[in-house]
Design an enzyme around this catalytic site. Sequence first.
Site, PDB file in Angstrom:
ATOM      1  N   LYS A  63       2.950  11.298 -11.608  1.00  0.00           N
ATOM      2  CA  LYS A  63       2.032  10.381 -12.253  1.00  0.00           C
ATOM      3  C   LYS A  63       2.959   9.167 -12.444  1.00  0.00           C
ATOM      4  CE  LYS A  63      -0.991  13.168 -15.047  1.00  0.00           C
ATOM      5  NZ  LYS A  63      -1.571  13.478 -16.714  1.00  0.00           N
TER       6      LYS A  63
ATOM      7  N   GLU B 299      -4.996  16.583 -11.108  1.00  0.00           N
ATOM      8  CA  GLU B 299      -5.450  16.844 -12.513  1.00  0.00           C
ATOM      9  C   GLU B 299      -6.829  16.932 -12.363  1.00  0.00           C
ATOM     10  OE1 GLU B 299      -3.079  14.783 -15.591  1.00  0.00           O
ATOM     11  OE2 GLU B 299      -5.147  14.942 -16.768  1.00  0.00           O
TER      12      GLU B 299
ATOM     13  N   HIS C 108      -0.968  15.779 -26.364  1.00  0.00           N
ATOM     14  CA  HIS C 108      -1.086  14.516 -26.046  1.00  0.00           C
ATOM     15  C   HIS C 108      -2.317  13.717 -26.719  1.00  0.00           C
ATOM     16  CE1 HIS C 108       2.392  15.477 -23.748  1.00  0.00           C
ATOM     17  NE2 HIS C 108       2.619  14.198 -23.254  1.00  0.00           N
TER      18      HIS C 108
ATOM     19  N   HIS D  69      -1.112  10.627 -28.714  1.00  0.00           N
ATOM     20  CA  HIS D  69      -1.672   9.258 -28.288  1.00  0.00           C
ATOM     21  C   HIS D  69      -2.300   8.484 -29.268  1.00  0.00           C
ATOM     22  CE1 HIS D  69      -1.659   9.856 -23.509  1.00  0.00           C
ATOM     23  NE2 HIS D  69      -0.317   9.762 -24.075  1.00  0.00           N
TER      24      HIS D  69
ATOM     25  N   GLU E  52       8.791  18.203 -25.241  1.00  0.00           N
ATOM     26  CA  GLU E  52       8.061  18.561 -24.112  1.00  0.00           C
ATOM     27  C   GLU E  52       8.471  19.837 -23.331  1.00  0.00           C
ATOM     28  OE1 GLU E  52       5.447  16.558 -22.386  1.00  0.00           O
ATOM     29  OE2 GLU E  52       5.781  14.644 -23.778  1.00  0.00           O
TER      30      GLU E  52
ATOM     31  N   ARG F 104       0.840  -1.096  -0.055  1.00  0.00           N
ATOM     32  CA  ARG F 104      -0.074   0.005   0.063  1.00  0.00           C
ATOM     33  C   ARG F 104       0.743   1.264   0.097  1.00  0.00           C
ATOM     34  NH1 ARG F 104      -3.184  -2.778   4.135  1.00  0.00           N
ATOM     35  NH2 ARG F 104      -4.940  -3.848   3.005  1.00  0.00           N
TER      36      ARG F 104
ATOM     37  N   HIS G  49       7.990   9.064 -27.511  1.00  0.00           N
ATOM     38  CA  HIS G  49       6.817   9.793 -27.292  1.00  0.00           C
ATOM     39  C   HIS G  49       6.893  11.162 -27.673  1.00  0.00           C
ATOM     40  CE1 HIS G  49       3.473  10.790 -24.544  1.00  0.00           C
ATOM     41  NE2 HIS G  49       4.202  11.724 -23.739  1.00  0.00           N
TER      42      HIS G  49
ATOM     43  N   LYS H   5       6.417  23.265 -15.069  1.00  0.00           N
ATOM     44  CA  LYS H   5       5.695  22.241 -14.879  1.00  0.00           C
ATOM     45  C   LYS H   5       5.292  22.254 -13.221  1.00  0.00           C
ATOM     46  CE  LYS H   5       4.343  17.441 -15.148  1.00  0.00           C
ATOM     47  NZ  LYS H   5       4.944  15.963 -15.745  1.00  0.00           N
TER      48      LYS H   5
ATOM     49  N   ARG I 266      -4.047  21.132 -14.672  1.00  0.00           N
ATOM     50  CA  ARG I 266      -3.071  20.314 -15.094  1.00  0.00           C
ATOM     51  C   ARG I 266      -3.188  19.564 -16.135  1.00  0.00           C
ATOM     52  NH1 ARG I 266       0.105  15.968 -11.117  1.00  0.00           N
ATOM     53  NH2 ARG I 266       1.383  14.893 -12.851  1.00  0.00           N
TER      54      ARG I 266
ATOM     55  N   ASN J  90      -1.470  18.042 -21.198  1.00  0.00           N
ATOM     56  CA  ASN J  90      -1.741  17.114 -22.214  1.00  0.00           C
ATOM     57  C   ASN J  90      -1.875  17.654 -23.296  1.00  0.00           C
ATOM     58  OD1 ASN J  90      -1.732  14.810 -20.459  1.00  0.00           O
ATOM     59  ND2 ASN J  90      -3.864  15.521 -19.703  1.00  0.00           N
TER      60      ASN J  90
END
Lengths: 349, 349
Positions: free
Chosen positions: B134, B224, B235, B239, B176, B112, B252, B214, B228, B232
């Site tokens: 993330k 998010e 993205h 994606h 990025e 956990r 990427h 950032k 935030r 993306n």
Amino acid sequence: MQVNIALKQVVDNSYDIAIDTIKPIHFDTKVAIVTNPKVAGLHLSYLLSKITAKELYIITVPDGEEYKNQDSVNLILESLFNHKFNRKSMLIAFGGGVIGDMTGFAASIYQRGIKFIQIPTTLLSQVDASVGGKTGMNNSYGKNLIGAFHQPKSVLIDPHFLTTLPAREFSAGVAEIIKMAVTFNKEFFEFLESADLSDAAVLQDVIKQAVQTKASVVAKDEKEQGIRAALNYGHTFGHVVENETKYKKYLHGEAVAIGMVLANETAVKMGLMSTYEALRVKNLLQKYSLPVSYEISNSDSFYETFFLDKKSSDSSITFILPVGIGDVKITDSCDKSLILSVLDTFGAK
Amino acid sequence: MQVNIALKQVVDNSYDIAIDTIKPIHFDTKVAIVTNPKVAGLHLSYLLSKITAKELYIITVPDGEEYKNQDSVNLILESLFNHKFNRKSMLIAFGGGVIGDMTGFAASIYQRGIKFIQIPTTLLSQVDASVGGKTGMNNSYGKNLIGAFHQPKSVLIDPHFLTTLPAREFSAGVAEIIKMAVTFNKEFFEFLESADLSDAAVLQDVIKQAVQTKASVVAKDEKEQGIRAALNYGHTFGHVVENETKYKKYLHGEAVAIGMVLANETAVKMGLMSTYEALRVKNLLQKYSLPVSYEISNSDSFYETFFLDKKSSDSSITFILPVGIGDVKITDSCDKSLILSVLDTFGAK
């Protein structure tokens, strides 16, 4: 050169636990009810008369602690992907602790976290697993070793579901109630000594007191950095009992009952508890036909198994020992020889 | 009957990012460095000259985005169980974004949640993946669809590791950086237009500015829920490009570069950005040899693939569109016909 990422903030994970007949509710999102075939057969029609959604799905996973594993969690996740669940969708855990833990864990990792509601159907999960946000699954190394802290949006405890609960499972739930009374609430313990749980109103009140006791502990220590660990009373020993019997012989609450007796004997040996107080706890456990003895064939191997338990630190084991009734001590400085002497004599009784 | 579980509290997940040569450090716990064979071959001896621990383990997982999956995460977890890691143990993610995401995810679900440190070795992971907590892994349904928010205890960005980075990967990292400048920081964008990143001091300053940009966004919106999502930018389209090319053709950052150009064309069509501003962004991407075109064979199928993306709600897709340079608009009300017209004409260029 240094940049500080400032992430100190107020987080509100508060939620309500309703102890009552479920009120009709409609969700304007995708909802999946996760349950097992047995609970579904007994109670799904009742639940579906209460809950509707924009899109409603039912996911069943196999029944039993031995299926609280990655395969079952993946089964849930796959179904969510198939039906294009997103971050606004909702899961409902409908069943005992196994269903609650796995559904909560799936909710915590699906797209980095979606909402879920607990509708526990056993006494054990109503008073224990549904409070506190611990989720997880087992693996070959032990119980709940993979998991997350993920709080439900709400918990609905409907006494209706207990009407079909087998007596043995009911008692296993009472074991966790006794656990909370011994560690935190002497008055509640004394109430339990004389209570008749076959009276529906008394039972509802006992559930409420148990939930409140646990809630007050969790509120102080959500992530188990301190006092919340006291709720593991009976579990340090109990997990080893479950591990040795491969999670087959005892229900979780039964193993915890044995674990409590072992913890009490340790506490008596350390002068934290009188033999009379230990006896009162044992008597209360026996009132509900819970096991209070267990044959330890090899104390050394029993002791070694402690170290698989996640609550233990690098080189020590954390024991939760009652101080009389209603108070508790968390310690990681028990002598190995003292524990071994408890284990050695325990099997002989 | 109702019980409230009060879990409103101040949570401090703050941490520091050091942009400098790594200082020698000793950990008085079990530590596992998670890396891949390539990074280990290039840089592990350097890292081991800096880091020591009570017990130190090295875990390597296969190199590449296609191994960012459950098998690799399980490989990490199994090793931790084998060596009896507990809640006080520490993971170190040593590699690019793939290593960071998987190590962070393993850290978030092992018992956990245990602590981890990021030591990113690519420009991309230094400026992007190491900031914000993330974590996650891919599955057959898409990228990062299973994961958690789990903040590192600290991030060590050592420019030393960039000396061996291939030019193409360096450029993917710059993509990025450009993304953050376009969405949040016009001054930074203009600085980048004239900057020479082959100058070590300039590069270190650019890394710092990117991380700060950032960090300021993440600090406002850790989970998010709002702004935030603007990170993306590039993205949503990117994606799909990665998905269509099965994560093989583009790095990427390269897919994000194509995605930014697509987002810009959408923004131009909606009157949010001038064609001149869109051209400046394209020119800056091309300065670093980043791809700015992509052949869309079937606009409808491209559009359908958006709905696999986790950022999309029940029935709409969220687009991140620049407003000029230095500002951004998050919208889920773009007409399908408008998007299709962007997609239709894009391949033709």
